[in-house]
Design an enzyme around this catalytic site. Structure first.
Site, PDB file in Angstrom:
ATOM      1  N   GLU B  21       0.824  -1.689   0.015  1.00 55.20           N
ATOM      2  CA  GLU B  21       0.221  -0.276  -0.156  1.00 55.20           C
ATOM      3  C   GLU B  21       0.917   0.830   0.097  1.00 55.20           C
ATOM      4  OE1 GLU B  21      -3.410  -0.432   1.919  1.00 55.20           O
ATOM      5  OE2 GLU B  21      -3.408   1.683   2.750  1.00 55.20           O
ATOM      6  N   LYS B 173     -21.275  -5.162   4.890  1.00 57.12           N
ATOM      7  CA  LYS B 173     -20.490  -4.780   3.940  1.00 57.12           C
ATOM      8  C   LYS B 173     -20.228  -5.989   2.757  1.00 57.12           C
ATOM      9  CE  LYS B 173     -16.445  -1.913   6.615  1.00 57.12           C
ATOM     10  NZ  LYS B 173     -15.351  -1.674   6.823  1.00 57.12           N
TER      11      LYS B 173
END
Lengths: 607, 607
Positions: B21, B173
């Site tokens: 990331e 989610k």
């Protein structure tokens, strides 16, 4: 390509060139044999070939067939003869249209002999009287499409003793639009050279190719020179007289005479020679050898197979390996393709090969010949014996192999016999090559200063049980091997080639071809003209199995031979194997089991 | 490609995988440096990378730019973060559309932090309040196009102390259409493992990737864990306390801690790991090394260059060599192409490269930096000295070379310096390779069990006089060399590459490319991903000469430096040379004249 373009290229490269003339054989077997001969003589590097026209006879159809096949299948630049004899305009139109459709760009326009049984030449209705008229007509109708040759008569035309008038006729043909001249045969070089000078003097500037007919035997030579009223210098008669009963001696003399004649012409600057071969091979070959006329390999073998010169095939530079021994069948099955793959087979692959029904799979020999060749094998072992004999050069044809095994397979001949003995009936193969020079006499092809490569390839029929064992061995210990196998019904393609490609997924790869022959040349992309392609393998499979059916059908229903052959056809697999490690030429033979391994170990020890 | 597809593939192959990331840097220089870092870290083999979203700030534009570039230029499968913070629906639509247009298929859907300066999270008008709503919206709008990730909080969300409710949010989610879960950072593996088991228990079946942030320094670690309310086991504090002033020791400890954590998770069957790199390289590299996580070369280097993952570029498998040191420029100039060549450049060549004006050729460094790098060369000799220094690794960049010379050029570094000393200013090169294994650490690329090849290549600027001499030498005694040369105006392409191709004429060949890098792999065609192509050379030439202009423009009008640089730009040639005999690695250096020959002779003697 036009003959004049080829002549111009040879002139630019300052080299000699030569061409061969054939006539259409009378029988179907004769035609088949001529094709074999043409294919072999391709390697002698003729710039083009001529096929004569037999006016009115059915052999004018044969002329068209031979021309089309030479151009499309054998990749020989072909010049079709066309005569005015017995040819009404409609027939001329048909012949020219057919030639054009076949990609033929060269026509030799002749008046031709008088119709059979008539002493004098007569014009047929709506036809032409003179070659010049035919030339003019072709030019009018086809513009610049055709390159047109005409005949020249160094000794004058037999029917026309007036040499001056004869020369005028030639000039007329040139003025009508001819592109080059080939002469009638002659045996006195001085006569030719004088006539050649005369042509130039009166303003004929076209290329002139002298025509040479090597003397093959005394009787034929006498007949021909008498028929054509050819002048024969006394020294030739003197030389032939003592040997005239000895055919071999006559042929050898004919070869030497032709060599001497060519050398004399060469010394005056003539650089192109046209040979009347009479469909014979040996004399022409020996003459070219004697003249040291060797075609550069890059010209004879621009690709590892003979590129077709049929229309629309200019860009064809890749073919599946499966049809290597059945080139004619491949050309016929693909002749309706709109376009040929331009290097990568995958994306521009044509939708379908022609159906095999369309042209018929055949054994190429009569039933009698086949039975004589293959006898009555009654079980798998006896069938395998035939394959072994083929490998050992004791049998000249198999249904899948039109002719004897190619020279490049010599290196692996005995290994192949061993494999067949183990029940893998081989029908196609090539050895591994790791960067041979492109000029290599055995493996070379393509432009000079390049290197050519081959992955070892084997194709064979195999029983389901033997295939299962083979697959297990490959899976266990041969990471460099890829294979495809399919039975007659094609229900399932068995393969281990599922490696993912750099940019595509595994599924795409399943359908992707493997290059098995490629070349690296200066200033070019890598050329990869021969592939193993799973899609075309499905089409080839139909043909390969159908040949078992044809073979079986030679024998009576219920006979042992028929049952044995049909049994293989119905239950065995057709399998192709590529050894991707082209740096190890023996690797492909290591997959055939224990006994084979033992043999291989011996071979390794003796390497 | 979707991250879930990549996870499925790793699972099927029973191997571990990892991802990195990054966050969008604040400055343009930071972005440039991040690109360099991403490109280097590509070789560590991350399955994908994430780029965080800075809601509302201008850096959300930077996020899009970094994502697009990573995907298109560096070929990294990129996941773009997207938050609800400060994002009205229109902005979300723009972001998703831009991502889709760039070929990005992965979105990490987050609620995000509260807007800057506010303590509590507030929904913006027409925006969303929950990540689940964002997930649902993306699914509704884009169907299955995007692979959607969501965040998991093993220790519960900071704003939500109720763990049960937190787990319910995660389930929401997932039910809204998420495809996988990445966790918040943690330092207690047991907490993660318990939470992971809990997720499975309540029916969450999606892949879960643990997020790891290697400790880089003590202060940062304290701040981060405090901000995220991350639980830190006492043994970590105990270990850090004595070394907390020693950054290097802290980093090393962080590396070992991450290795231990990953190994513990691995032992329970976890096989995917997500690293918060903080845009740093060293720790991540050392952790992967410690874990023995080595990406197979066929995965890291499917081709000799990083394949772009931009839309419509899936089939791109060939590039001109000219842009090898300016990959970003190549991607930008070709981004509007409808289709990419499918192997043979010739026939499917796109009509035009983008104009160089469209994106601007730049030196990639500020004027100050450039002057510091290159000083004030006042004549051709002083300019050549800079090129020599670059070859000797004493100068890190030239206008044509963004970064230091690649490792594979090490072998020819000193030869290159010699050539530059003789006035051939080299800007690109590759050594010859004659069949190295595809697993070779230096030259290897592509699937395993293959072999890779390179023709030696050199590209340089040269004065007209030196070029004329070079051409004469090549013509006289180097049949394996092909070259192209062109000046700034491109009025004439000078070349000796006029060999005729097997199936095309000489004219066609003039425009045909030369493969300079190719690979032979099991069960595939020959892959030829790098070419020298005279057509694209014309486009590259514009860019290559424009860089002289940019360099010259650094100096005052009328200054010696400007005149010298402009003089080269206006009158010299850009020349590329291929040595087609890849079996002789030194041949390319033999064309540079007598003194060079003497040096070469010495080299030969010492071989």
């Amino acid at each position: 390509m036009k003959i004049t373009q080829k002549i111009a290229k040879a002139d630019a490269e300052d080299r000699c060139f030569w061409s061969f003339e054939y006539f259409p054989p009378k029988t179907e077997a004769g035609v088949v044999n001529l094709y074999d001969r043409m294919e072999r003589m391709y390697t002698l590097g003729p710039e083009f070939i001529d096929v004569t026209w037999n006016a009115g006879g059915s052999s004018s159809d044969v002329t068209m067939q031979v021309c089309t096949t030479a151009q499309a299948v054998y990749g020989l630049e072909t010049c079709m003869h066309l005569t005015c004899t017995n040819m009404p305009r409609e027939k001329i139109d048909i012949a020219l249209n057919d030639a054009k459709a076949a990609g033929i760009q060269n026509i030799l326009a002749l008046r031709g002999d008088p119709p059979r049984g008539e002493a004098n030449w007569t014009k047929c209705e709506t036809g032409f009287s003179y070659a010049a008229d035919l030339v003019k007509y072709i030019r009018e109708q086809y513009g610049d499409y055709f390159c047109i040759g005409v005949a020249g008569y160094p000794e004058g035309h037999t029917e026309n003793p007036d040499k001056e008038q004869d020369m005028k006729h030639l000039k007329d043909k040139c003025d009508a639009g001819a592109d080059y001249i080939v002469t009638q045969l002659f045996y006195d070089v001085d006569i030719f050279l004088n006539w050649h000078a005369e042509c130039r003097k009166i303003g004929i500037t076209l290329p002139i190719l002298p025509g040479l007919m090597p003397i093959q035997n005394y009787g034929g030579f006498k007949r021909m020179t008498s028929m054509c009223s050819t002048y024969v210098p006394q020294h030739i008669y003197d030389a032939l007289e003592p040997i005239k009963e000895d055919d071999k001696a006559v042929k050898d003399y004919g070869v030497q005479l032709a060599i001497d004649m060519c050398n004399k012409m060469k010394a005056t600057g003539i650089n192109g020679f046209h040979f009347y071969t009479l469909n014979l091979e040996r004399s022409t070959r020996l003459i070219l050898e004697g003249l040291k006329f060797i075609a550069p390999i890059e010209q004879v073998r621009p690709l590892p197979w003979n590129p077709s010169l049929a229309k629309n095939r200019e860009k064809e530079n890749v073919r599946p390996i499966f049809w290597r021994n059945r080139m004619k069948s491949y050309i016929m099955r693909t002749e309706s393709w709109d376009e040929f793959p331009n290097g990568r087979w995958g994306d521009s692959r044509s939708p379908a090969y022609g159906e095999i029904d369309g042209y018929g799979v055949s054994l190429k020999h009569s039933a009698e010949e086949c039975l004589e060749l293959w006898n009555h094998p009654e079980n798998e072992s006896q069938i395998a014996d035939l394959f072994i004999k083929y490998c050992q050069n004791e049998l000249s044809v198999l249904p899948w192999c039109d002719s004897q095994m190619s020279g490049e397979s010599d290196a692996i001949r005995s290994r192949l016999a061993q494999i067949n003995a183990r029940g893998f009936l081989t029908i196609n193969s090539q050895p591994a090559v790791d960067g041979a020079p492109s000029s290599d006499p055995l493996y070379g092809w393509g432009p000079k200063n390049g290197y050519v490569y081959q992955k070892a390839y084997l194709e064979f029929f195999v029983s389901p049980a033997a295939l299962a064992k083979l697959e297990a061995r490959i899976e266990a210990s041969h990471p460099f091997i890829t294979y495809y196998a399919v039975d007659k019904h094609g229900r399932e393609m068995r393969t281990n080639n599922k490696t993912s490609s750099p940019t595509g997924g595994a599924q795409q790869q399943l359908q992707a071809p493997t290059a098995v022959t490629w070349g690296v040349f200066p200033g070019q992309e890598i050329v990869q003209p021969t592939i193993v392609d799973p899609v075309s393998f499905q089409s080839w499979k139909d043909e390969a199995f159908e040949l078992w059916n044809k073979w079986a059908a030679l024998y009576a229903e219920g006979s042992k031979s028929r049952r044995a052959l049909q049994g293989i056809c119905d239950s065995w697999y057709l399998c192709n194997v590529v050894s991707n490690n082209y740096k190890d030429e023996h690797a492909i033979f290591d997959i055939f089991g224990e006994a084979e391994d033992a043999v291989a170990a011996g071979a390794v020890a003796s390497r």
